[in-house]
Design a protein around this motif. Structure first.
Motif, PDB file in Angstrom:
ATOM      1  N   ARG A   1       1.871   2.378   8.794  1.00  0.00           N
ATOM      2  CA  ARG A   1       0.477   2.842   8.737  1.00  0.00           C
ATOM      3  C   ARG A   1      -0.125   3.019  10.133  1.00  0.00           C
ATOM      4  NH1 ARG A   1       0.053   4.960   4.959  1.00  0.00           N
ATOM      5  NH2 ARG A   1      -2.194   4.824   4.997  1.00  0.00           N
ATOM      6  N   VAL A   2       0.687   3.444  11.097  1.00  0.00           N
ATOM      7  CA  VAL A   2       0.183   3.472  12.464  1.00  0.00           C
ATOM      8  C   VAL A   2      -0.757   4.638  12.788  1.00  0.00           C
ATOM      9  CG1 VAL A   2       1.979   2.050  13.500  1.00  0.00           C
ATOM     10  CG2 VAL A   2       2.338   4.495  13.268  1.00  0.00           C
ATOM     11  N   GLY A   3      -1.094   5.457  11.813  1.00  0.00           N
ATOM     12  CA  GLY A   3      -2.087   6.503  12.068  1.00  0.00           C
ATOM     13  C   GLY A   3      -1.447   7.871  12.145  1.00  0.00           C
ATOM     14  N   GLU A   4      -0.530   8.040  13.057  1.00  0.00           N
ATOM     15  CA  GLU A   4       0.230   9.281  13.186  1.00  0.00           C
ATOM     16  C   GLU A   4       1.677   8.968  12.894  1.00  0.00           C
ATOM     17  OE1 GLU A   4      -0.392  12.466  16.109  1.00  0.00           O
ATOM     18  OE2 GLU A   4      -0.986  12.842  14.058  1.00  0.00           O
ATOM     19  N   PRO A   5       2.369   9.678  12.025  1.00  0.00           N
ATOM     20  CA  PRO A   5       1.845  10.779  11.231  1.00  0.00           C
ATOM     21  C   PRO A   5       0.912  10.289  10.124  1.00  0.00           C
ATOM     22  CG  PRO A   5       4.073  10.267  10.525  1.00  0.00           C
ATOM     23  CD  PRO A   5       3.785   9.387  11.699  1.00  0.00           C
ATOM     24  N   ASP A   6       0.150  11.230   9.606  1.00  0.00           N
ATOM     25  CA  ASP A   6      -0.813  10.964   8.548  1.00  0.00           C
ATOM     26  C   ASP A   6      -0.094  11.055   7.192  1.00  0.00           C
ATOM     27  OD1 ASP A   6      -3.164  10.883   7.065  1.00  0.00           O
ATOM     28  OD2 ASP A   6      -3.512  13.044   7.282  1.00  0.00           O
ATOM     29  N   VAL A   7      -0.119   9.964   6.431  1.00  0.00           N
ATOM     30  CA  VAL A   7       0.527   9.969   5.110  1.00  0.00           C
ATOM     31  C   VAL A   7      -0.472  10.556   4.116  1.00  0.00           C
ATOM     32  CG1 VAL A   7       1.644   8.567   3.335  1.00  0.00           C
ATOM     33  CG2 VAL A   7       1.823   7.890   5.735  1.00  0.00           C
ATOM     34  N   ARG A   8      -0.169  11.755   3.610  1.00  0.00           N
ATOM     35  CA  ARG A   8      -1.137  12.420   2.724  1.00  0.00           C
ATOM     36  C   ARG A   8      -0.824  12.199   1.255  1.00  0.00           C
ATOM     37  NH1 ARG A   8      -1.989  17.751   6.188  1.00  0.00           N
ATOM     38  NH2 ARG A   8      -2.556  16.670   8.102  1.00  0.00           N
ATOM     39  N   HIS A   9       0.356  11.684   0.964  1.00  0.00           N
ATOM     40  CA  HIS A   9       0.694  11.425  -0.434  1.00  0.00           C
ATOM     41  C   HIS A   9       1.764  10.353  -0.483  1.00  0.00           C
ATOM     42  CE1 HIS A   9       2.567  12.033  -4.389  1.00  0.00           C
ATOM     43  NE2 HIS A   9       1.351  12.394  -4.759  1.00  0.00           N
ATOM     44  N   GLY A  10       1.711   9.520  -1.496  1.00  0.00           N
ATOM     45  CA  GLY A  10       2.780   8.550  -1.685  1.00  0.00           C
ATOM     46  C   GLY A  10       2.271   7.128  -1.777  1.00  0.00           C
ATOM     47  N   GLU A  11       3.154   6.262  -2.197  1.00  0.00           N
ATOM     48  CA  GLU A  11       2.813   4.845  -2.321  1.00  0.00           C
ATOM     49  C   GLU A  11       3.828   4.010  -1.553  1.00  0.00           C
ATOM     50  OE1 GLU A  11       2.350   3.632  -6.382  1.00  0.00           O
ATOM     51  OE2 GLU A  11       1.048   5.329  -6.843  1.00  0.00           O
ATOM     52  N   ILE A  12       3.316   2.920  -0.979  1.00  0.00           N
ATOM     53  CA  ILE A  12       4.168   1.963  -0.271  1.00  0.00           C
ATOM     54  C   ILE A  12       3.762   0.584  -0.777  1.00  0.00           C
ATOM     55  CG2 ILE A  12       4.863   1.071   1.989  1.00  0.00           C
ATOM     56  CD1 ILE A  12       3.408   3.816   3.021  1.00  0.00           C
ATOM     57  N   TRP A  13       4.728  -0.128  -1.305  1.00  0.00           N
ATOM     58  CA  TRP A  13       4.446  -1.469  -1.834  1.00  0.00           C
ATOM     59  C   TRP A  13       5.325  -2.481  -1.116  1.00  0.00           C
ATOM     60  CZ3 TRP A  13       1.035  -2.443  -5.984  1.00  0.00           C
ATOM     61  CH2 TRP A  13       0.525  -1.296  -6.620  1.00  0.00           C
ATOM     62  N   LEU A  14       4.717  -3.598  -0.733  1.00  0.00           N
ATOM     63  CA  LEU A  14       5.487  -4.696  -0.142  1.00  0.00           C
ATOM     64  C   LEU A  14       5.156  -5.970  -0.900  1.00  0.00           C
ATOM     65  CD1 LEU A  14       7.291  -6.042   1.991  1.00  0.00           C
ATOM     66  CD2 LEU A  14       5.297  -6.163   3.497  1.00  0.00           C
ATOM     67  N   ASP A  15       6.166  -6.523  -1.556  1.00  0.00           N
ATOM     68  CA  ASP A  15       5.987  -7.784  -2.262  1.00  0.00           C
ATOM     69  C   ASP A  15       4.713  -7.750  -3.136  1.00  0.00           C
ATOM     70  OD1 ASP A  15       6.587 -10.348  -3.001  1.00  0.00           O
ATOM     71  OD2 ASP A  15       5.858 -11.299  -1.162  1.00  0.00           O
ATOM     72  N   HIS A  16       4.611  -6.707  -3.947  1.00  0.00           N
ATOM     73  CA  HIS A  16       3.519  -6.502  -4.914  1.00  0.00           C
ATOM     74  C   HIS A  16       2.186  -6.093  -4.280  1.00  0.00           C
ATOM     75  CE1 HIS A  16       5.936  -8.225  -8.249  1.00  0.00           C
ATOM     76  NE2 HIS A  16       6.441  -8.939  -7.246  1.00  0.00           N
ATOM     77  N   GLN A  17       2.151  -5.925  -2.967  1.00  0.00           N
ATOM     78  CA  GLN A  17       0.901  -5.496  -2.327  1.00  0.00           C
ATOM     79  C   GLN A  17       0.973  -4.008  -2.003  1.00  0.00           C
ATOM     80  OE1 GLN A  17       1.619  -8.517   0.912  1.00  0.00           O
ATOM     81  NE2 GLN A  17      -0.595  -8.442   0.962  1.00  0.00           N
ATOM     82  N   PRO A  18      -0.046  -3.231  -2.354  1.00  0.00           N
ATOM     83  CA  PRO A  18      -0.039  -1.817  -1.972  1.00  0.00           C
ATOM     84  C   PRO A  18      -0.424  -1.662  -0.497  1.00  0.00           C
ATOM     85  CG  PRO A  18      -2.030  -2.340  -3.219  1.00  0.00           C
ATOM     86  CD  PRO A  18      -1.243  -3.613  -3.113  1.00  0.00           C
ATOM     87  N   LEU A  19       0.408  -0.997   0.276  1.00  0.00           N
ATOM     88  CA  LEU A  19       0.115  -0.814   1.702  1.00  0.00           C
ATOM     89  C   LEU A  19      -0.498   0.551   1.982  1.00  0.00           C
ATOM     90  CD1 LEU A  19       3.339  -2.108   3.536  1.00  0.00           C
ATOM     91  CD2 LEU A  19       1.402  -3.415   2.685  1.00  0.00           C
ATOM     92  N   HIS A  20      -0.398   1.479   0.987  1.00  0.00           N
ATOM     93  CA  HIS A  20      -0.706   2.883   1.285  1.00  0.00           C
ATOM     94  C   HIS A  20      -2.160   3.149   1.638  1.00  0.00           C
ATOM     95  CE1 HIS A  20       0.177   2.083  -2.975  1.00  0.00           C
ATOM     96  NE2 HIS A  20      -0.996   2.612  -3.199  1.00  0.00           N
ATOM     97  N   ASN A  21      -3.066   2.233   1.342  1.00  0.00           N
ATOM     98  CA  ASN A  21      -4.456   2.456   1.760  1.00  0.00           C
ATOM     99  C   ASN A  21      -4.859   1.551   2.920  1.00  0.00           C
ATOM    100  OD1 ASN A  21      -4.940   4.476  -0.146  1.00  0.00           O
ATOM    101  ND2 ASN A  21      -5.210   2.922  -1.736  1.00  0.00           N
TER     102      ASN A  21
END
Ligand SMILES: Nc1ncnc2c1ncn2[C@@H]1O[C@H](COP(=O)(O)OP(=O)(O)O)[C@@H](O)[C@H]1O
Ligand SMILES: [Mg+2]
Length: 251
Positions: free
Chosen positions: A68-88
């Motif tokens: 989630r470092v800013g660039e590149p910009d993730v415009r779609h998709g989900e990232i989950w770590l140990d049941h936590q959503p990271l994508h937002n």
């Protein structure tokens, strides 16, 4: 590989336990440049995954998207770590949630000693590995604890960068080309420590141009080509598949 893990409370965990880290249909852009083109993969707890592919395939962009470092910009998709959503999350929040990115340029902080670089990582609780444990893992860092971090050799700086990630309480170690520019004997040393870290239960993604070295270490491998996954399997399947090696890894 393309099945979305079921995170619902009613899921039968015995048979459908979600992966520890799950990336689902991730699409990332630098401005209008479309780089990560729908990447999905799972990493299981305690596993080492090698993320391979030619120069420019999108490996760094994939790691940066997850972190989630800013660039590149993730415009779609989900990232989950140990049941936590990271994508937002912001990069800071993702780091606090347990992501430890060791970037290609190592980012040792000038003007600080080895020990101060490590202590800075431990300012915010929860704290991960203690200084004592880190110096046991990397005796060279213990010997040089009072030396300014940027005056270390390339290999020692890489060790410090990895140690700094472990000094926080992380769940996943993301390594971007940790062996780059290092002599084989130093690569051996770092490889040994990564094996030790795995034995302590750490989950790791390693991006490496030195695919053979990464495959020796890894349980599984994925291969990226122009921002898409072209292979997802075991490390030994890659080593045994000469077509795959020649076409995507040039080995
Ligand atoms: N900051 C950036 N702005 C625009 N394009 C970029 C940027 N960084 C990387 N790219 C492009 O994204 C693609 C993937 O790059 P990268 O993820 O660094 O590949 P790898 O790590 O596999 O070598 C390349 O075509 C690269 O030129
Ligand atoms: Mg890269």
């Amino acid at each position: 590989m393309n099945e979305k893990p079921d995170f619902s409370k009613n899921a039968n965990m015995a048979t459908t336990a979600p992966a520890f880290l799950s990336v689902w249909d991730m699409h990332s852009y630098y401005g209008e440049s479309y780089i990560v083109q729908g990447v999905s993969f799972n990493v299981h707890e305690g596993e080492i995954l090698a993320l391979l592919g030619r120069n420019g395939a999108g490996k760094t962009s994939t790691l940066r998207s997850i972190a989630r470092v800013g660039e590149p910009d993730v415009r779609h998709g989900e990232i989950w770590l140990d049941h936590q959503p990271l994508h937002n999350m912001t990069s800071y929040e993702a780091a606090a949630a347990g992501l430890g990115l060791v970037p290609e340029d190592r980012r040792i902080i000038p003007g600080l000693t080895v020990e101060e670089n490590l202590q800075l990582a431990q300012i915010a609780p929860p704290i991960g590995w203690s200084l004592e444990r880190l110096y046991e893992l990397f005796p060279r860092l213990g010997e040089r604890r009072k030396q300014e971090g940027v005056t270390l050799s390339g290999g020692e700086q890489q060790m410090l960068s990895i140690a700094r990630a472990l000094a926080r309480d992380i769940k996943v170690l993301l390594l971007d080309e940790p062996y780059e520019g290092l002599a084989p004997v130093i690569v051996d040393e770092i490889e040994k420590t990564l094996v030790h870290v795995k034995q302590q239960g750490m989950t790791t993604i390693i991006v490496e141009q030195n695919a053979v070295r990464a495959l020796e270490l890894a349980d599984r491998a994925i291969i990226l080509d122009t921002g898409s996954i072209v292979f997802d399997g075991t490390a030994s399947e890659v080593l045994e598949n000469s077509q795959l090696r020649e076409e995507y890894l040039a080995i």
